[in-house]
Write a protein that holds these residues in place. Structure first.
Motif, PDB file in Angstrom:
ATOM      1  N   PRO A  74       0.939  -1.746   0.226  1.00 61.61           N
ATOM      2  CA  PRO A  74       0.190   0.047   0.125  1.00 61.61           C
ATOM      3  C   PRO A  74       0.653   1.109   0.128  1.00 61.61           C
ATOM      4  CG  PRO A  74      -0.765  -2.073   1.379  1.00 61.61           C
ATOM      5  CD  PRO A  74       0.368  -2.481   1.023  1.00 61.61           C
ATOM      6  N   ALA A  75       1.722   1.381   0.795  1.00 59.39           N
ATOM      7  CA  ALA A  75       3.026   2.698   0.532  1.00 59.39           C
ATOM      8  C   ALA A  75       3.918   2.167  -0.759  1.00 59.39           C
ATOM      9  CB  ALA A  75       4.158   2.420   1.297  1.00 59.39           C
ATOM     10  N   LEU A  76       3.978   1.690  -1.549  1.00 53.38           N
ATOM     11  CA  LEU A  76       4.068   1.953  -3.001  1.00 53.38           C
ATOM     12  C   LEU A  76       3.405   2.029  -3.753  1.00 53.38           C
ATOM     13  CD1 LEU A  76       6.167  -1.392  -3.483  1.00 53.38           C
ATOM     14  CD2 LEU A  76       6.845   1.065  -2.923  1.00 53.38           C
ATOM     15  N   ALA A 115       0.396   9.156  -6.241  1.00 50.99           N
ATOM     16  CA  ALA A 115       0.556  10.604  -6.026  1.00 50.99           C
ATOM     17  C   ALA A 115       1.179  11.478  -6.622  1.00 50.99           C
ATOM     18  CB  ALA A 115       1.496  10.737  -4.024  1.00 50.99           C
ATOM     19  N   LEU A 116       1.915  10.317  -7.331  1.00 50.70           N
ATOM     20  CA  LEU A 116       2.547  11.024  -8.683  1.00 50.70           C
ATOM     21  C   LEU A 116       1.528  11.195 -10.046  1.00 50.70           C
ATOM     22  CD1 LEU A 116       5.787   8.499  -8.822  1.00 50.70           C
ATOM     23  CD2 LEU A 116       5.999  11.218  -8.151  1.00 50.70           C
ATOM     24  N   TYR A 166       1.635   6.193 -14.133  1.00 53.85           N
ATOM     25  CA  TYR A 166       0.972   5.775 -12.786  1.00 53.85           C
ATOM     26  C   TYR A 166       0.162   5.542 -12.253  1.00 53.85           C
ATOM     27  CZ  TYR A 166       5.821   8.451 -12.502  1.00 53.85           C
ATOM     28  OH  TYR A 166       7.128   8.966 -12.671  1.00 53.85           O
ATOM     29  N   LEU A 167      -0.519   5.999 -13.041  1.00 60.92           N
ATOM     30  CA  LEU A 167      -1.813   4.857 -13.018  1.00 60.92           C
ATOM     31  C   LEU A 167      -2.072   3.215 -12.808  1.00 60.92           C
ATOM     32  CD1 LEU A 167      -5.041   5.797 -12.165  1.00 60.92           C
ATOM     33  CD2 LEU A 167      -5.562   6.282 -14.672  1.00 60.92           C
ATOM     34  N   ARG A 168      -1.841   3.594 -14.374  1.00 62.09           N
ATOM     35  CA  ARG A 168      -1.394   1.667 -14.943  1.00 62.09           C
ATOM     36  C   ARG A 168      -0.897   0.882 -13.913  1.00 62.09           C
ATOM     37  NH1 ARG A 168       0.598   0.630 -19.245  1.00 62.09           N
ATOM     38  NH2 ARG A 168       1.553   2.545 -19.377  1.00 62.09           N
ATOM     39  N   ALA A 194       9.299   2.913 -14.578  1.00 63.17           N
ATOM     40  CA  ALA A 194       8.648   3.766 -13.194  1.00 63.17           C
ATOM     41  C   ALA A 194       8.681   2.541 -12.260  1.00 63.17           C
ATOM     42  CB  ALA A 194       6.573   4.177 -13.936  1.00 63.17           C
ATOM     43  N   GLY A 195       7.986   0.747 -11.941  1.00 62.19           N
ATOM     44  CA  GLY A 195       7.825   0.198 -10.989  1.00 62.19           C
ATOM     45  C   GLY A 195       9.337  -0.025 -10.542  1.00 62.19           C
TER      46      GLY A 195
END
Length: 452
Positions: A29-31, A37-38, A47-49, A215-216
């Motif tokens: 959940p923190a990740l 947030a990004l 970032y949504l995906r 991104a991940g």
């Protein structure tokens, strides 16, 4: 196999299985919050995906963790009734609060998973915050119980035939509570971050060179780097607390046999309890005294000054401690490397050896968590409540405990298979969606990471 060994083995297997899902339930959940947030700040779809991909995995892992956690709660009462008879009035409050935190997490996780188009962006992000905080709160309350088992406070045994005087608040706020919680939370964030980095690094190495995986990888490595560099500070505080509250455990961790000042710090080594010696180790003179007492003259208790029937098994505790510290050092070094690459504005998926190391580091981070729990639990033996009740005195008199041990072990094997199947299906679905999106947008490869 004796009933005592079967009961201990069942608890060990249950905890080893559950701790993986518990750590991910705390860390993922923190990740997701960082990624979401990004997305809210930049508006970039990648970032949504990524957030939605991680949330789908969390849904599966949270469900399995709930099952294994429920099993553990029943095992405490069924396998260790004498322990619950003594400890129940003292640990009931934190267990109840943990249940409240768990239900809160489950409710808001449902909102988070199914509320993407049903609540506002701000409300959705807030639900994620509650999920992350509830997971951390669950750890806080569970670890207060474990801390009490290692340093029992808040009760005075009564005279024969009378009830003990208890103080549940004092029991919950035992000396180990906060230190152990901070250490475990950082470990969970570290392991989950490096685990996520391993998945994305693996997919990049296999040719899925897309913006989503870059991104991940970037988010996971940055979070993992920060946590891995904080963990030695937490470990130092915890080790000094162990030296004060459980000198036998510290002596076993360090394979330290002779009491005295200028105690050496051992790196590696194979302890021999019969002779009180350690072979193949590298000794740093006065290192243990400096770490424990911040002085070379600090006296450290050795195993030879502890009654033989109150010593923990030295070999597994020492080896597990060395494994935990060794992996933690590797992850911290990777954190430094990540920081250097970020400062120099260099891509994190190069050079290839670092990408391959990230793939290995993910599983190793969870090995470190397992090793840490071996140190905590085996290092407390022969006590189930340190200095108060021996493990052998707490086990149920019911015979044939090898049967439930075998049955639950097979259950965990089955659940592991289910997790692997479901996660592979989710990964294939995400890869298909990512390939379709990347093919239409052209946002892939190193260009994708540059924007990430």
């Amino acid at each position: 196999m004796t009933d005592l060994l079967a009961a201990r083995s069942q608890m060990a297997v249950s905890l080893a299985f559950h701790i993986v899902f518990a750590a991910i339930g705390i860390g993922l959940p923190a990740l997701m919050l960082v990624s979401e947030a990004l997305w809210l700040r930049t508006g970039r779809d990648v970032y949504l995906r990524l957030t939605r991909a991680w949330s789908r995995g969390l849904a599966v892992l949270f469900a399995v963790g709930a099952v294994s956690g429920t099993v553990l709660s029943f095992e405490l009462g069924l396998l260790w009734p004498r322990f619950m008879e003594v400890a129940g009035p003292l640990v009931g409050m934190p267990f109840s609060l943990e249940g409240l935190a768990f239900f809160t997490e489950a409710i808001f996780l449902g909102i988070y998973l199914y509320g993407w188009k049903r609540v506002s962006r701000g409300a959705h992000f807030a639900a994620g915050v509650v999920v992350a905080l509830s997971g951390a709160a669950s750890a806080l309350f569970v670890l207060s119980v474990n801390g009490w088992m290692n340093s029992p406070t808040g009760f005075i045994p009564g005279d024969p035939g009378s009830a003990p005087v208890i103080d549940p608040v004092a029991a919950m706020t035992n000396p180990f509570w906060i230190a152990n919680t901070v250490h475990m939370l950082i470990a969970a964030y570290t392991a989950t971050a490096f685990g996520a980095a391993a998945v994305h690094a693996w997919r990049i190495l296999k040719g899925a060179d897309t913006a989503l995986h870059h991104a991940g990888l970037r988010i996971a490595l940055v979070v993992g780097a920060v946590m891995a560099l904080l963990q030695p500070l937490s470990g130092d505080v915890t080790a000094r607390l162990v030296a004060h509250e459980q000198p036998a455990k510290l002596a076993a961790m360090e394979a330290h046999f002779e009491t005295g000042p200028c105690a050496p710090l051992r790196i590696g080594g194979w302890p021999d309890e019969a002779t009180g010696t350690v072979r193949f180790d590298l000794e740093i003179p006065c290192g243990l005294s400096l770490l424990v007492g911040h002085s070379p003259d600090a006296v450290v208790t050795g195993l030879n000054d502890i009654p033989a029937d109150e010593r923990p098994p030295v070999l597994p505790v020492h080896i597990a401690f060395q494994v935990m510290v060794g992996i933690g050092t590797l992850l911290a070094a990777m954190g430094v490397w990540t920081g250097v690459r970020l400062v120099r504005r260099l891509p994190l998926h190069r050079p290839l050896w670092f990408l391959r190391l990230a793939v290995v580091a993910g599983p190793l981070a969870f090995v470190a968590i397992q090793a840490g729990w071996v140190v905590t639990e085996v290092g407390r033996q022969p006590w189930i409540i340190y200095g108060v009740m021996r493990t052998e005195d707490a086990v149920t008199p019911m015979p044939g405990l090898v049967v439930p041990f075998t049955a639950f072990t097979l259950l965990y094997v089955f659940l592991s298979w289910v997790v692997v199947v479901l996660m592979r299906r989710i990964a294939r679905m995400e890869d298909a969606e990512d390939a379709e999106w990347s093919g239409g947008s052209g946002d892939s490869g190193a260009a994708g990471e540059a924007g990430a």
